[in-house]
Design a protein around this motif. Structure first.
Motif, PDB file in Angstrom:
ATOM      1  N   VAL A 684       7.783  -1.634 -60.074  1.00 52.53           N
ATOM      2  CA  VAL A 684       8.343  -0.664 -59.133  1.00 52.53           C
ATOM      3  C   VAL A 684       7.272  -0.228 -58.129  1.00 52.53           C
ATOM      4  CG1 VAL A 684       9.227   1.683 -58.923  1.00 52.53           C
ATOM      5  CG2 VAL A 684      10.175   0.144 -60.643  1.00 52.53           C
ATOM      6  N   ALA A 685       6.069  -0.014 -58.622  1.00 52.86           N
ATOM      7  CA  ALA A 685       4.995   0.392 -57.711  1.00 52.86           C
ATOM      8  C   ALA A 685       4.768  -0.670 -56.636  1.00 52.86           C
ATOM      9  CB  ALA A 685       3.703   0.624 -58.494  1.00 52.86           C
ATOM     10  N   ALA A 686       4.752  -1.924 -57.072  1.00 51.43           N
ATOM     11  CA  ALA A 686       4.514  -3.010 -56.112  1.00 51.43           C
ATOM     12  C   ALA A 686       5.647  -3.090 -55.097  1.00 51.43           C
ATOM     13  CB  ALA A 686       4.349  -4.337 -56.841  1.00 51.43           C
ATOM     14  N   VAL A 687       6.888  -2.946 -55.581  1.00 54.59           N
ATOM     15  CA  VAL A 687       8.036  -3.029 -54.667  1.00 54.59           C
ATOM     16  C   VAL A 687       7.981  -1.893 -53.658  1.00 54.59           C
ATOM     17  CG1 VAL A 687      10.538  -2.844 -54.508  1.00 54.59           C
ATOM     18  CG2 VAL A 687       9.516  -4.269 -56.286  1.00 54.59           C
ATOM     19  N   LEU A 688       7.673  -0.686 -54.161  1.00 52.33           N
ATOM     20  CA  LEU A 688       7.628   0.460 -53.246  1.00 52.33           C
ATOM     21  C   LEU A 688       6.529   0.283 -52.201  1.00 52.33           C
ATOM     22  CD1 LEU A 688       8.261   3.538 -55.575  1.00 52.33           C
ATOM     23  CD2 LEU A 688       9.823   2.440 -53.956  1.00 52.33           C
ATOM     24  N   LEU A 689       5.373  -0.176 -52.629  1.00 49.74           N
ATOM     25  CA  LEU A 689       4.287  -0.415 -51.664  1.00 49.74           C
ATOM     26  C   LEU A 689       4.687  -1.477 -50.647  1.00 49.74           C
ATOM     27  CD1 LEU A 689       1.155  -0.418 -53.996  1.00 49.74           C
ATOM     28  CD2 LEU A 689       1.517   1.088 -52.031  1.00 49.74           C
ATOM     29  N   HIS A 690       5.344  -2.505 -51.148  1.00 44.21           N
ATOM     30  CA  HIS A 690       5.751  -3.625 -50.308  1.00 44.21           C
ATOM     31  C   HIS A 690       6.719  -3.172 -49.214  1.00 44.21           C
ATOM     32  CE1 HIS A 690       6.498  -7.874 -49.535  1.00 44.21           C
ATOM     33  NE2 HIS A 690       7.786  -7.664 -49.617  1.00 44.21           N
ATOM     34  N   ARG A 691       7.639  -2.283 -49.601  1.00 49.23           N
ATOM     35  CA  ARG A 691       8.648  -1.847 -48.644  1.00 49.23           C
ATOM     36  C   ARG A 691       8.267  -0.569 -47.897  1.00 49.23           C
ATOM     37  NH1 ARG A 691      13.464  -3.835 -48.163  1.00 49.23           N
ATOM     38  NH2 ARG A 691      14.484  -1.831 -47.868  1.00 49.23           N
ATOM     39  N   SER A 692       7.103  -0.033 -48.203  1.00 47.98           N
ATOM     40  CA  SER A 692       6.681   1.188 -47.538  1.00 47.98           C
ATOM     41  C   SER A 692       6.409   0.907 -46.072  1.00 47.98           C
ATOM     42  CB  SER A 692       5.410   1.725 -48.189  1.00 47.98           C
ATOM     43  OG  SER A 692       4.336   0.853 -47.881  1.00 47.98           O
ATOM     44  N   ARG A 693       6.122   1.955 -45.332  1.00 48.45           N
ATOM     45  CA  ARG A 693       5.901   1.763 -43.900  1.00 48.45           C
ATOM     46  C   ARG A 693       4.682   0.888 -43.653  1.00 48.45           C
ATOM     47  NH1 ARG A 693       5.652   7.211 -41.198  1.00 48.45           N
ATOM     48  NH2 ARG A 693       5.179   7.999 -43.255  1.00 48.45           N
ATOM     49  N   TYR A 694       3.557   1.232 -44.313  1.00 51.22           N
ATOM     50  CA  TYR A 694       2.375   0.404 -44.046  1.00 51.22           C
ATOM     51  C   TYR A 694       2.515  -0.981 -44.684  1.00 51.22           C
ATOM     52  CZ  TYR A 694      -2.349  -0.747 -42.711  1.00 51.22           C
ATOM     53  OH  TYR A 694      -3.427  -1.354 -42.128  1.00 51.22           O
ATOM     54  N   GLY A 695       3.262  -1.051 -45.791  1.00 46.54           N
ATOM     55  CA  GLY A 695       3.537  -2.355 -46.396  1.00 46.54           C
ATOM     56  C   GLY A 695       4.273  -3.260 -45.417  1.00 46.54           C
ATOM     57  N   THR A 696       5.204  -2.664 -44.664  1.00 48.70           N
ATOM     58  CA  THR A 696       5.926  -3.422 -43.649  1.00 48.70           C
ATOM     59  C   THR A 696       4.963  -3.916 -42.572  1.00 48.70           C
ATOM     60  OG1 THR A 696       7.830  -2.015 -44.074  1.00 48.70           O
ATOM     61  CG2 THR A 696       7.878  -3.331 -42.069  1.00 48.70           C
ATOM     62  N   VAL A 697       4.045  -3.053 -42.205  1.00 49.52           N
ATOM     63  CA  VAL A 697       3.047  -3.435 -41.201  1.00 49.52           C
ATOM     64  C   VAL A 697       2.208  -4.606 -41.724  1.00 49.52           C
ATOM     65  CG1 VAL A 697       0.969  -2.677 -39.986  1.00 49.52           C
ATOM     66  CG2 VAL A 697       2.944  -1.153 -40.152  1.00 49.52           C
ATOM     67  N   LEU A 698       1.807  -4.528 -42.983  1.00 52.69           N
ATOM     68  CA  LEU A 698       0.999  -5.607 -43.563  1.00 52.69           C
ATOM     69  C   LEU A 698       1.760  -6.919 -43.537  1.00 52.69           C
ATOM     70  CD1 LEU A 698      -0.845  -4.091 -46.657  1.00 52.69           C
ATOM     71  CD2 LEU A 698      -1.787  -4.724 -44.446  1.00 52.69           C
ATOM     72  N   ARG A 699       3.050  -6.861 -43.862  1.00 53.28           N
ATOM     73  CA  ARG A 699       3.846  -8.088 -43.810  1.00 53.28           C
ATOM     74  C   ARG A 699       3.888  -8.627 -42.388  1.00 53.28           C
ATOM     75  NH1 ARG A 699       9.386  -7.039 -45.537  1.00 53.28           N
ATOM     76  NH2 ARG A 699       8.890  -4.824 -45.593  1.00 53.28           N
ATOM     77  N   GLY A 700       4.001  -7.710 -41.429  1.00 51.65           N
ATOM     78  CA  GLY A 700       3.987  -8.123 -40.030  1.00 51.65           C
ATOM     79  C   GLY A 700       2.697  -8.851 -39.689  1.00 51.65           C
TER      80      GLY A 700
END
Lengths: 824, 320
Positions: A684-700
């Motif tokens: 859950v922690a990983a999913v939340l980080l992944h979908r968080s605002r900065y997580g979205t930026v990292l994916r970008g």
């Protein structure tokens, strides 16, 4: 000073931006020289000029990407300090740019792309920022391009080029503070309808006081859209004046080029006329019968050498599919396409599919003729030099010589080299894929001549263009719509109007299914496969040995996989940035060693070590970015450092886990096994980080780092954050290794490094493009770590563990490929 | 003075092997001065070890030349399995050498072919595909190892891998010939040009008429062949095969290729550089042993070195 012509009373106009005496010199070329420009509120300026005239440099200066050598800039009456000016500062002042090469992340959804550009405006907790960004995306898209048919929740990768361009434009105008929008060739990939919508939108916003700078090679669009035209030549503003004071011919003249576009006068050539005997020239032939592929249907063409054949249509009507199929027919298409003569392909997308950047002009020019020979035939440095020289001279390539690096050339000159490549290979059928895109008019005229000459020599020129006027040079034009030929225009009927009219015929051919989104019942690229693989391995194990389903079995099996799960999640952050971390296993080994030695004897020192190690991990990210060195090698080097330190601390397996740690791990949780709770929390922690605002930026960042950087995000921070996150999960993983094994071994987790890469990829990740799934990664890790147990239950040798892991990995990826092919 | 440095810079830019060669020389010099035993013999013995590493490294270089993250992680697996195969088949008899070598090379080529097919036709990234075949090879070696009882090599192979003629090891000849062939193929044939084209821009290569799949497939097969040859020779050198004997060569081949000046992004490769990269690597290890570093510190130094070399010598990938 240039004359400033403003149509309306200057008093009512507010001057928005004024630049004085801008100059920028690159190594040897004066890109921009003493340029002054001012823009009033609600003014639309057209910026025209040949390639290399300095338009792009000027725009980069205005938008804060490039700092000029001298000159001043005022925005809204306030002077700009260059050392504080940046793309994000420019955006804050209301100056935005729509780049020709798009700056979107294709792994993100449409609305997430809006978010990363305007992050400051979409705040709040989880649902909220997503919902706000989504609404804004919907509203902007509909405002600029009504009826666009784009689902804002869709991933960018599912959109066509034209749709992506629309998203790029809509995203730029999604800024309430927008004052000046710079559009760099915005219509080059847009269809006629969207171009009109864009014009309408620009006029609407102009009335509200927003200004536009419109850069285009399409002078007719410039003439119908703008208030004032600025002509640049050789880095200087050559002329500036109201659109009423000029016309297309006049502009071309002012751009410093003599336009002598005589309509090609020659009549139909002997060859293009069927039944004119079997002269030698007529041997070149292209016959297509009932061609039907993924993007094309029922195409019949009968073309002969000696003519220039245009392939036209609205953007994305199958033109490019047709060209590719003619060049390299595959599968069933091979039976429908009959070619007599050899083919060559000239692309207009020079950077992506044309150039070999490490090579000289000469090497770039001869590759096709070499490749034609194939095999291990010897080549020397001098091979093909003669023909290169002659084409170099004929095409008047502007460079230091045929030995000069291809990257030292301007776009137009690079295009000439690509044409030379096709000509030197002496192909009979030359396929032109929009070869004049972004090329200045003088070069274009030169190319037209070359095309005509080649046709006169009996070659067949198959020419796809996005510039409708160019078809006037063709002997015949075939218009495509929805993947099939809807009109054939012959010599006499070709003019711009009839071509554009033909674009819109065949509306009834629209395929039913085309509009509907492809919804697959079983999402193969998602977590379906890794989940299935995990359940399969687990259930089969359970059938063989029912104890697998017991509390004890779960604790043993799942508990044992926790270190790999954490290692996999650590790897995931790095793969999400399109890199690979080859040091995670060694890192966990060091954490493990410290955990079983120092953590027991001197906890504060151990924690200090861990803190330093995390910083070092983030430092790897910084190093990779700052020195632009490949992550795979840096982390390989780092893995030696981690293992080396671990060896130095503890050269033999040993040590002892702190008691509190083993006690925590063996905690009796009510009802469900504690290990499942741990896995759940971590996931859950990983999913939340992944979908968080900065997580979205990292994916970008993983997908398009340059674009995110232009949106104002720091690459350095992103890489450091990605590696830091990786370090945190690796650290937890190493601590769990200590808890599970209650001892330490510097080598114990070395094999994890490659397993984690396998697990991330099995779980739906791609090694490039920033595509990873935390949930899938967890499933992948569990599957891989259960294999050993499964083989044991099957009474098979544990020697086979590695082989089975490898086989499952390949099988999962092969399944995914099949699924992807089917859904296309 | 300025002119001289500029000319040297241009030369070093074109001849990227110069860095690894210079580094090796300096290390040898330094090591000799520190231990006050500066002699050619230490250079020869280091070059001998490097000659082995170089065979696999050249294979790795061919794969890296394909670009876009192409890398062969199955090299250690191939080395180990072919060491087992050749030792088992040859069984210390000169008469069996031909058969042993043929089977080993065939096995190497087969693995390369499998890699290529998985990568090109199943569209699986090289790092994953070669990882997976590497796993399979690990299992194969484990199984082959059970009941494996041969600890001798054929006399002829022993001479070839350990013997010398007038003080010059035969291995120099072996590696020299293989390197020459690799250089010729890379720099003087259509195949080499095509491979370099694919490494720079695979789309452009395909549209230029290069048969990109065939070219890449061949690179993996070449890598398999070279690793197979290395397995045979290494087994002869250490008198037998043991589990994990190829493991250290994964990182060393990659390190040597990169240190030698081959672009990790593909499209520019140098055989000579790879040879000197190998020498550099081997000398470093010797130097640390001479200096009496323990294993942990040796590893740390190796790691720091790889990163440092990259920081100092990597040029940014040329992008337009």
């Amino acid at each position: 000073m240039e004359s400033m012509t403003v149509r309306e009373d200057p008093a009512v106009r507010v001057r928005l931006l004024s630049a004085e005496g801008l100059s920028k010199t690159y190594v040897s070329t004066k890109a921009v020289q003493d340029v002054s420009l001012s823009i009033s509120a609600g003014e639309v300026i057209g910026l025209v000029g040949a390639n290399g005239a300095g338009k792009s440099t000027l725009m980069r200066i205005l938008s804060g990407v490039t700092r000029p050598d001298s000159g001043t800039l005022e925005v809204g009456g306030l002077p700009i300090r260059w050392d504080e000016y940046s793309p994000s500062r420019a955006a804050a002042l209301g100056i935005r740019v729509v780049y020709q090469e798009l700056s979107l992340s294709t792994n993100l959804t449409v609305y997430e792309n809006f978010y990363v550009e305007h992050a400051a405006r979409y705040r709040g907790p989880f649902r909220k920022w997503r919902e706000e960004a989504r609404k804004a995306a919907r509203a902007r898209l509909d405002a600029v391009f009504p009826g666009n048919g784009i689902d804002e929740r869709q991933s960018l990768s599912a959109l066509t080029i034209a749709q992506k361009q629309m998203v790029e434009i809509a995203r730029a105008v999604d800024d309430p503070g927008l004052r000046i929008l710079i559009l760099d060739e915005p219509t080059s990939s847009l269809g006629v309808e969207q171009t009109e919508q864009l014009k309408t939108y620009i006029w609407g916003r102009r009335a509200q006081g927003v200004s536009f700078i419109f850069i285009s090679h399409r002078l007719n669009e410039v003439m119908t859209l703008v208030d004032r035209v600025v002509v640049m030549q050789n880095g200087q503003v050559k002329w500036s004046g109201a659109v009423a004071d000029t016309d297309e011919e006049d502009l071309v003249r002012r751009m410093g080029e003599t336009v002598t576009r005589e309509r090609s006068s020659a009549g139909p050539r002997a060859c293009s006329e069927p039944g004119t005997g079997a002269s030698e020239e007529c041997s070149v032939r292209l016959t297509i019968r009932g061609l039907r592929t993924h993007g094309l249907r029922d195409i019949d063409l009968d073309l002969r050498g000696g003519s220039i054949v245009g392939i036209g249509g609205l953007e994305g009507s199958g033109q490019r599919d047709l060209l590719r199929t003619v060049f390299a027919p595959s599968g069933s298409a091979a039976r429908s396409v009959k070619r007599v003569g050899r083919v060559a392909y000239v692309t207009g997308d020079r950077k992506k599919e044309g150039l070999f950047p490490l090579w000289s002009i000469a090497e770039n020019a001869v590759i096709s003729s070499l490749a034609r020979q194939g095999g291990i035939r010897p080549v020397g440095r001098a091979t093909g030099q003669e023909s290169v020289r002659s084409w170099y001279d004929r095409l008047k390539v502007v460079a230091a010589g045929p030995g000069a690096p291809i990257t030292s050339l301007s776009g137009g000159n690079q295009q000439k080299v690509l044409i030379a490549r096709a000509m030197i290979s002496d192909a009979d059928i030359v396929i032109l894929d929009d070869p004049t895109r972004g090329v200045d008019i003088q070069t274009k005229l030169q190319l037209y001549e070359i095309f005509r000459e080649a046709a006169d020599k009996g070659k067949l020129i198959l020419w796809y263009s996005t510039e409708d006027e160019e078809f006037e040079i063709c002997d015949e034009v075939h218009i495509l719509r929805y993947g099939t030929v809807v009109r054939r225009l012959s010599k006499g009927e070709i003019d711009k109007n009839s071509v554009v009219n033909a674009y819109f015929t065949g509306e009834h051919l629209k395929p039913e299914a085309a509009a509907a989104a492809k919804v697959s019942k079983f999402d193969v690229s998602g977590i379906g496969i890794p989940l299935g693989a995990m359940l399969l391995v687990y259930v089969v194990s359970g059938i063989l040995t029912p104890a697998v389903f017991s509390q004890f079995g779960i604790t043993l099996l799942i508990g044992g996989s926790i270190p790999l799960i954490l290692a996999t999640l650590a790897q995931m952050w790095v793969i999400g940035l399109s890199m690979i971390d080859l040091s995670v296993g060694a890192f966990m080994g060091l954490v493990n060693v410290i955990g079983a030695t120092l953590l027991e004897t001197n906890p504060p020192a151990a924690l200090a070590c861990y803190a330093v190690m995390l910083l070092a991990y983030a430092g790897l990210g910084a190093l990779i970015h700052l020195r632009q060195i490949p992550a795979i090698i840096v982390t390989l080097g780092a893995s030696f450092i981690w293992t080396g330190i671990a060896y130095t601390i503890l050269s033999m397996p040993g040590g002892k886990a702190p008691e509190w740690l083993t006690a925590f791990y063996n905690f009796q949780f009510p009802v469900i096994p504690f290990v499942l709770v741990i896995v759940g929390v971590v996931t859950v922690a990983a999913v939340l980080l992944h979908r968080s605002r900065y997580g979205t930026v990292l994916r970008g960042f993983g997908n398009n780092a340059a674009a995110l950087e232009r949106s104002g995000w720091s690459v350095l921070k992103a890489y450091m954050a990605g590696y830091f996150l990786s370090g945190v999960f690796g650290l937890l993983g190493g601590i769990f290794v200590t808890a599970v094994t209650t001892g330490a071994d510097a080598n114990a987790t070395l094999s994890y490094t490659l397993l984690t890469v396998a697990a991330v990829v099995m779980g739906g990740g791609d090694l490039t493009g920033g595509i990873v799934s935390p949930l899938g990664a967890v499933f992948g890790a569990i599957t891989l770590s259960l294999i050993g147990a499964l083989l044991g239950f099957l009474n098979l040798s544990t020697n086979l563990v590695a082989a089975v892991q490898g086989a499952i990995l390949i099988a999962v990826l092969a399944l995914r490929l099949i699924g992807r092919r089917r859904s296309v | 003075m300025n002119k001289v440095t500029a000319r040297f810079r241009a030369f070093a830019e074109a001849q990227r092997w110069i860095w690894a060669a210079g580094g090796s020389f300096l290390l040898w010099l330094g090591m000799g001065l520190v231990s006050s035993r500066l002699n050619l013999e230490s250079l020869v013995s280091n070059s001998m070890s490097a000659a082995f590493l170089a065979i696999a490294a050249i294979g790795q270089m061919y794969v890296i030349s394909c670009g876009r993250g192409a890398i062969d992680l199955s090299i250690p697996g191939v080395i180990t399995i072919t060491a087992f195969l050749s030792t088992g088949i040859i069984n210390a008899q000169d008469a069996n050498i031909l058969q042993g070598v043929a089977v080993s090379l065939a096995a190497g080529a087969l693995v390369g072919l499998a890699n290529g097919i998985i990568i090109l036709f199943l569209e699986i990234p090289p790092i994953i595909a070669t990882l997976a075949t590497g796993y399979v090879l690990t299992s194969a070696s484990l199984i082959y190892n059970e009941g494996f009882r041969t600890f001798n090599s054929a006399p002829l192979l022993v001479t070839l891998t350990r013997g010398r003629f007038l003080g010059v090891p035969f291995m120099f000849l072996v590696t020299g010939l293989l390197a020459l062939a690799a250089w010729w193929l890379l720099k003087r044939t259509v195949y080499g040009r095509s491979l370099t084209a694919v490494g720079q821009n695979v789309e452009a290569a395909a549209l230029s008429g290069v048969r990109v799949r065939r070219v890449q497939l061949a690179a993996y097969v070449i890598s398999g062949l070279f690793s197979g040859a290395m397995g045979v020779l290494l087994a002869a050198r250490v008198s037998g095969a043991f589990l994990g004997m190829g493991d250290s060569y994964l990182m060393e081949t990659i390190g040597a290729v990169v240190i030698g000046g081959t672009l990790i992004f593909g499209g520019r490769s140098t055989v000579l550089g790879t040879l000197f990269g190998c020498l550099f690597f081997v000398i470093i290890v010797t130097a640390m042993q001479v200096a009496g570093f323990d294993v942990g510190v040796q590893k740390i130094v190796k790691g720091v070195l790889i990163i440092l070399v990259l920081v100092v010598a990597t040029e940014k990938p040329v992008r337009n």
